[in-house]
Motif scaffolding. Structure first.
Motif, mmCIF file in Angstrom:
data_model
loop_
_atom_site.group_PDB
_atom_site.id
_atom_site.type_symbol
_atom_site.label_atom_id
_atom_site.label_comp_id
_atom_site.label_asym_id
_atom_site.label_seq_id
_atom_site.Cartn_x
_atom_site.Cartn_y
_atom_site.Cartn_z
ATOM 1 N N CYS A 57 0.769 -1.319 -0.059
ATOM 2 C CA CYS A 57 -0.183 -0.103 0.030
ATOM 3 C C CYS A 57 0.861 1.187 0.004
ATOM 4 N N LEU A 58 1.864 1.119 0.710
ATOM 5 C CA LEU A 58 2.958 2.347 0.718
ATOM 6 C C LEU A 58 3.648 2.465 -0.723
ATOM 7 N N GLU A 59 4.020 1.566 -1.412
ATOM 8 C CA GLU A 59 4.858 1.501 -2.370
ATOM 9 C C GLU A 59 4.170 2.103 -3.714
ATOM 10 N N SER A 60 2.663 1.794 -4.056
ATOM 11 C CA SER A 60 2.000 2.403 -4.959
ATOM 12 C C SER A 60 0.517 2.291 -4.998
ATOM 13 N N ARG A 61 -0.235 2.881 -5.721
ATOM 14 C CA ARG A 61 -1.711 3.027 -5.500
ATOM 15 C C ARG A 61 -2.257 1.795 -5.829
ATOM 16 N N GLY A 62 -3.558 1.422 -5.219
ATOM 17 C CA GLY A 62 -4.176 0.172 -5.375
ATOM 18 C C GLY A 62 -4.151 -0.764 -4.003
ATOM 19 N N GLY A 63 -5.328 -1.673 -4.164
ATOM 20 C CA GLY A 63 -5.242 -2.372 -3.092
ATOM 21 C C GLY A 63 -4.013 -3.468 -2.794
ATOM 22 N N ARG A 84 -0.235 -8.087 -4.768
ATOM 23 C CA ARG A 84 -0.248 -7.390 -5.884
ATOM 24 C C ARG A 84 1.034 -7.017 -6.135
ATOM 25 N N THR A 87 1.737 -3.166 -11.690
ATOM 26 C CA THR A 87 0.587 -2.147 -11.669
ATOM 27 C C THR A 87 -0.414 -2.387 -12.573
ATOM 28 N N THR A 106 6.208 -4.138 -9.883
ATOM 29 C CA THR A 106 7.069 -3.112 -9.296
ATOM 30 C C THR A 106 8.200 -3.574 -8.445
#
Length: 220
Positions: A57-63, A84, A87, A106
């Motif tokens: 959650c901290l690294e990239s947007r999305g669940g 996940r 991207t 990612t």
């Protein structure tokens, strides 16, 4: 989902497989091992799973959880859970397999995939009964349709519950399938697993998975 005709035609070419599949699917011991193994894994690994969830959650947007439809036992569709790592979240008529150096993966996702940590949410699928700890690895439905039309015996993989790991994966057939021949070799191992299944075979596969998981060069 494979047609009933396709499955029956494939079984006619492999008459020994149907009885072996019934024995595998009817094993209460295998199901008990799945339940207790998945419960133990979820409880023991809970702190790490929580940490990975936060980091995603901290690294990239999305669940943090990726969901995708897969084909299970008897050709029934279920939703698989994974951490996940990309991207994108493809689950349509076309699903592009991940490749080495794939820009969609990612930085954290790359580590999760190499270490196989991304697969751990599938312990929930095992508890639900969609999957087993050991069995043929499930593929995206789009890939099932493609390879099912190229490999006559492909649909026979659906005679067993899909697994978190499998004989094919510990035999060197893990990762991408750049051509049909690679998938055909994987299917051969899957059918060998169904034919020769035993509790001891499952235990050997699980032990080899634990040993090979973090070091397997074919994981990316």
């Amino acid at each position: 989902m494979p047609s009933e005709y396709a499955v029956l035609s494939a079984l006619e070419a492999h008459p020994d497989l149907e009885a072996a599949a019934r024995r595998l699917r009817g094993s209460r011991i295998k199901r008990l091992i799945d339940i207790f193994g998945a419960l133990f894994g979820l409880i023991f690994l809970a702190p790490m799973l929580a940490l990975v969830t936060v980091l995603i959650c901290l690294e990239s947007r999305g669940g943090p959880i990726f969901r995708q439809r897969r084909t299970g036992c008897d050709g029934k569709t279920f939703v698989i859970y994974k951490f996940r790592t990309m991207t994108v979240a493809e689950d349509g008529e076309e699903v592009v397999q991940a490749r080495r150096g794939d820009s969609r993966i990612t930085p954290l996702g790359s580590f999760l995939r190499r270490s196989s940590i991304d697969e751990l949410p599938q312990l929930v699928n095992v508890l639900r009964g969609d999957m087993s700890l050991v069995g043929p690895r499930p593929h995206a439905i789009a890939h099932d349709r493609f390879y099912g039309g190229q490999i006559p015996a492909y649909t026979l993989r659906f005679e067993a519950k899909p697994g978190l790991t499998g004989l094919a994966q510990v035999s060197g057939f893990r990762g991408g399938t750049e051509d049909v021949a690679l998938m055909a070799a994987r299917v051969d191992r899957d059918l060998e697993y169904i034919r020769t299944w035993s509790i001891w075979l499952d235990l050997r596969i699980l032990l080899r998975t634990l040993w090979m998981g973090p070091f397997d060069p074919s994981a990316y």
